[in-house]
Design a protein around this motif. Structure first.
Motif, PDB file in Angstrom:
ATOM      1  N   GLY B  76       0.833  -1.193   0.000  1.00 38.13           N
ATOM      2  CA  GLY B  76       0.000   0.000   0.000  1.00 38.13           C
ATOM      3  C   GLY B  76       0.861   1.234   0.000  1.00 38.13           C
ATOM      4  O   GLY B  76       2.068   1.150   0.224  1.00 38.13           O
ATOM      5  N   PRO B  77       0.245   2.380  -0.253  1.00 35.72           N
ATOM      6  CA  PRO B  77       1.022   3.621  -0.309  1.00 35.72           C
ATOM      7  C   PRO B  77       1.635   3.965   1.049  1.00 35.72           C
ATOM      8  O   PRO B  77       1.130   3.532   2.085  1.00 35.72           O
ATOM      9  CB  PRO B  77      -0.013   4.672  -0.718  1.00 35.72           C
ATOM     10  N   SER B  80      -0.167   4.847   4.650  1.00 35.28           N
ATOM     11  CA  SER B  80      -1.460   4.167   4.664  1.00 35.28           C
ATOM     12  C   SER B  80      -1.716   3.499   6.002  1.00 35.28           C
ATOM     13  O   SER B  80      -2.743   2.863   6.197  1.00 35.28           O
ATOM     14  CB  SER B  80      -1.498   3.125   3.545  1.00 35.28           C
ATOM     15  N   HIS B 242       7.285  -2.680  -0.381  1.00 33.27           N
ATOM     16  CA  HIS B 242       6.901  -2.280  -1.724  1.00 33.27           C
ATOM     17  C   HIS B 242       7.424  -3.282  -2.752  1.00 33.27           C
ATOM     18  O   HIS B 242       7.316  -3.061  -3.949  1.00 33.27           O
ATOM     19  CB  HIS B 242       7.499  -0.900  -2.059  1.00 33.27           C
ATOM     20  N   ALA B 258      -4.894   1.149   2.608  1.00 37.14           N
ATOM     21  CA  ALA B 258      -4.886   2.557   2.187  1.00 37.14           C
ATOM     22  C   ALA B 258      -5.692   3.343   3.207  1.00 37.14           C
ATOM     23  O   ALA B 258      -6.701   2.849   3.726  1.00 37.14           O
ATOM     24  CB  ALA B 258      -5.484   2.713   0.791  1.00 37.14           C
ATOM     25  N   PHE B 283      -3.189   1.833  -7.089  1.00 39.44           N
ATOM     26  CA  PHE B 283      -1.873   1.717  -6.451  1.00 39.44           C
ATOM     27  C   PHE B 283      -0.959   0.807  -7.266  1.00 39.44           C
ATOM     28  O   PHE B 283       0.196   1.132  -7.530  1.00 39.44           O
ATOM     29  CB  PHE B 283      -2.024   1.174  -5.028  1.00 39.44           C
TER      30      PHE B 283
END
Lengths: 218, 290
Positions: B76-77, B80, B242, B258, B283
């Protein structure tokens, strides 16, 4: 000027005693004060902050007067040396607490987290992880402070301690006109003490940064 | 160090766990897994976890269960709430609501009985954590970093701790750096030392908080290789990352977060290759289609 150096040198022992004994008090007493500053109890925090601010705020000369003559009023007789050591020791504790605090703040937060994540308790975190790192950072300002304290110990002369300045004042009174030479001689003696101290401090700093903190090991 | 001989690497393993058949891995791991599945207790239970910083809700109502031996990747970003959630699991952050249980024991329970400092330290010993910024102890050598908690926390002798630390450094492939200070090691080496340090307490669960984000891509590979090994050996892991390839290859389950919530979860195939939610797709386009 040079013939004053002999008599003034008799004060060296007392100057060094006051300096290092007061410094030792500061080094040790600074630790509980810095711990108290981050106490969970507000009263304890306030006491620690008050201690630091009071002893950093009062000039050494005034504080020694108050301590020495104040205790005398209460019929507590202590020697001028003892008063000087204790009085300057409390001031040193206030400064050392601040130096330690700066050292602790320089340790990255991640160090606390990593130590706690490994299941260490607060005491272990400080003793094994944060303390040694803070110590290395605290060393240069602490060494600078001891040189300052060497000069500050001159205020002990106001309560009659026969350290370098005390002896110099006596010499000056005897000679009555030769004030300049006496204090030039005294200054030369102070310099002769502080220069090697600065040298040792610089050497110890380099050595510490490389070794001691690591030698504490597991 | 027991390694797998008959269990496939990753994504199919959770299916076995889901059906209740014990996943066959190394003897120790299999035993632990059997015991836990017999008791029916997941390794980690996160219930309605909430974390509020001032007026900002970093984590909102997160529910998560992680079975023994399971590897969960949390994608996720940034911002988040992934790291915050992870940090609540070993109570580096105190959540504002919900509960976190490790093997059925509450490590964080703001609504109920919170563990005291001693209990908390004892619980944390069972959870290894690896940080994005390594956080190695700079005043100690690599091997001392791996020894210190063994000596101070577990009360092992220095000799025992040293032997064990050396085994771990060998296992993560940096025995030759044992007597070096962290600053003399590359980022990849530092992170592998950090993994060894966490493993030294023989944790039941490993948390990874973006372990490769601070590393050059090539150095990151060294770290991911060690993590793959760990997963293969049956370690229960939660990995905030990531690294989509790692998530696809290694994770039994992928969670997409998120805005403080879990948006989507499932196998890596489902979440990364066939996301259902638009937020997830957006995403993943940013990550995969660059």
């Amino acid at each position: 000027m040079f013939h004053y150096i002999g008599p003034i040198a008799h004060g060296i022992g007392s100057t060094l005693t006051i300096t290092f004994a007061a410094y030792a008090i500061g080094l040790v007493l600074g630790i509980p004060i810095v711990v108290a500053r981050s106490s969970r109890l507000r009263v304890v925090r306030l006491l620690a902050i008050s201690f630091v601010e009071i002893f950093r705020g009062i000039p050494g000369i005034a504080w020694l007067f108050i301590l020495y003559y104040g205790l005398a009023q209460l019929d507590v007789q202590i020697s001028s040396m003892t008063a000087a050591i204790c009085g300057l020791g409390l001031i040193a504790a206030a400064y050392m607490a601040e130096i330690y605090r700066a050292g602790l703040r320089a340790v990255p937060h991640g160090q606390f987290e990593a130590a706690r994540a490994l299941g260490m308790g607060t005491v272990q975190v400080y003793r094994s992880i944060v303390g040694p790192q803070a110590f290395v950072t605290s060393f240069p300002p602490a060494a600078t402070y001891v040189i300052g304290l060497l000069k500050e110990s001159a205020v002990a002369s106001v309560i009659g301690a026969q350290e370098i300045t005390g002896v110099a004042l006596g010499q000056q009174q005897e000679a009555s006109t030769q004030g300049l030479s006496v204090f030039l001689a005294a200054s030369a003696v102070y310099l002769a003490l502080s220069l090697p101290l600065a040298g040792i401090a610089r050497y110890a700093d380099v050595w510490l940064a490389r070794r001691v903190a690591g030698a504490e090991a597991a | 160090m027991e390694s797998l001989d008959d269990s496939p690497a990753a994504p199919s393993a959770p299916a076995d766990a889901a059906t209740g058949a014990p996943v066959v891995s190394g003897p120790l791991v299999a035993e632990a897994a059997a015991m836990a599945s017999a008791a029916g207790i997941p390794r980690v239970q996160v219930e309605q976890l909430g974390m509020r910083f001032g007026t900002h809700d970093a984590v909102i109502g997160v529910d998560l269960e992680v079975a023994v031996g399971e590897v969960v990747a949390v994608i996720g970003p940034s911002g988040s709430g992934r790291s915050t959630m992870l940090r609540c699991i070993n109570h580096l952050e105190s959540p504002t609501s919900g509960r976190v249980l490790i093997d059925g024991t509450a490590i964080a329970d703001p609504g109920g009985r919170e563990p005291g400092p001693r209990e908390l330290a004892a619980l944390r010993r069972q959870v290894g954590m690896v940080f994005q910024s390594f956080n190695l102890f700079p005043h100690l050598t690599a091997i001392e970093n791996v020894m210190i908690a063994q000596v101070k926390v577990l009360g092992r002798t220095k000799a025992e701790a040293r032997t064990r630390a050396m085994q771990l450094l060998e296992r993560v492939g940096i025995a030759e750096k044992a007597d070096s200070r962290p600053r003399r090691c590359s980022g990849g080496q530092q992170q592998r030392i950090a993994i060894a340090r966490a493993l030294a307490l023989e944790p039941k669960l490993m948390l990874f908080d973006e372990p490769t984000s601070a590393l050059d891509p090539e150095l990151g590979l060294e770290v991911l290789a060690v993590m793959r090994e760990l997963a293969k050996e049956g370690m229960t892991m939660i990995v905030v990352t990531h690294e989509m390839h790692f998530a696809e290859d290694v994770a039994d389950r992928v969670i997409f977060m998120a805005d403080g919530r879990i948006v989507e979860e499932g196998t890596a195939q489902q979440v990364i290759r066939h996301p259902r939610e638009e937020r997830t797709r957006k995403f993943l386009r940013a990550v995969l289609d660059r």
